[in-house]
Design a protein around this motif. Structure first.
Motif, short mmCIF file in Angstrom:
data_model
loop_
_atom_site.label_atom_id
_atom_site.label_comp_id
_atom_site.label_asym_id
_atom_site.label_seq_id
_atom_site.Cartn_x
_atom_site.Cartn_y
_atom_site.Cartn_z
N SER A 103 0.81 -1.22 0.00
CA SER A 103 0.00 0.00 0.00
C SER A 103 0.84 1.27 0.00
N THR A 104 2.15 1.12 0.09
CA THR A 104 3.04 2.28 0.08
C THR A 104 3.02 2.93 -1.30
N ILE A 105 2.87 4.22 -1.29
CA ILE A 105 2.86 4.96 -2.55
C ILE A 105 4.28 5.07 -3.05
N GLU A 106 4.48 4.67 -4.29
CA GLU A 106 5.80 4.74 -4.89
C GLU A 106 6.12 6.19 -5.24
N LYS A 107 7.27 6.64 -4.82
CA LYS A 107 7.71 8.00 -5.13
C LYS A 107 8.83 7.91 -6.15
N LYS A 108 8.83 8.86 -7.06
CA LYS A 108 9.87 8.91 -8.09
C LYS A 108 10.57 10.24 -8.00
N GLU A 109 11.78 10.28 -8.54
CA GLU A 109 12.57 11.50 -8.57
C GLU A 109 12.84 11.90 -10.00
N GLY A 110 13.23 13.12 -10.20
CA GLY A 110 13.65 13.57 -11.52
C GLY A 110 12.85 14.77 -12.00
N VAL A 111 13.23 15.22 -13.14
CA VAL A 111 12.53 16.35 -13.80
C VAL A 111 12.05 15.85 -15.15
N PRO A 112 10.95 16.39 -15.64
CA PRO A 112 10.35 15.85 -16.86
C PRO A 112 11.19 16.06 -18.11
N TRP A 113 12.03 17.06 -18.16
CA TRP A 113 12.80 17.31 -19.38
C TRP A 113 13.99 16.38 -19.56
N ASN A 114 14.32 15.55 -18.54
CA ASN A 114 15.43 14.59 -18.67
C ASN A 114 14.95 13.16 -18.85
N GLU A 115 13.68 12.95 -18.93
CA GLU A 115 13.15 11.58 -19.03
C GLU A 115 12.87 11.18 -20.44
#
Length: 115
Positions: A103-115
């Protein structure tokens, strides 16, 4: 639940009734896991609980020399010594850890312009 047993330590009494290194307590870890998804989306959720049981050393008729004890022997002894209530408590702890992990919400890192 397919709980896995692992033995982490055996406490011993130096000598009882001419037997040496008599196992009197077993320390264990119980674990389980559940895998969801597949491929890059596969996630394994795990749970673990540890405990100990004290063995009855009054009847040593089936005594095994310490150096000949296998982990399977120790697991069998621990399973025989643990009460149904203790086992249910450990299994509930493991199940709760797995449920919390799922049930843990997955958190992600980063900025959209590098993906």
């Amino acid at each position: 639940m397919a709980t896995q047993w692992a033995i982490t330590n055996l406490d011993r009494i130096a000598s009882i009734n001419s037997k040496t290194d008599v196992v009197c307590a077993i320390f264990f870890v119980l674990s389980d896991s559940e895998t969801q998804g597949s491929g890059d989306n596969e996630v394994t959720h795990t749970g673990e609980s540890s405990g100990a049981v004290v063995l009855d050393t009054t009847d040593l008729s089936s005594f095994i020399d310490f150096e000949d004890i296998t982990e399977n022997n120790a697991i069998s002894w621990a399973k025989s010594a643990i009460s149904a209530e203790q086992l249910a408590w450990h299994e509930s702890e493991i199940s709760d850890q797995i449920a919390n992990s799922k049930s843990t919400i997955e958190k992600k890192e980063g900025v959209p312009w590098n993906e």
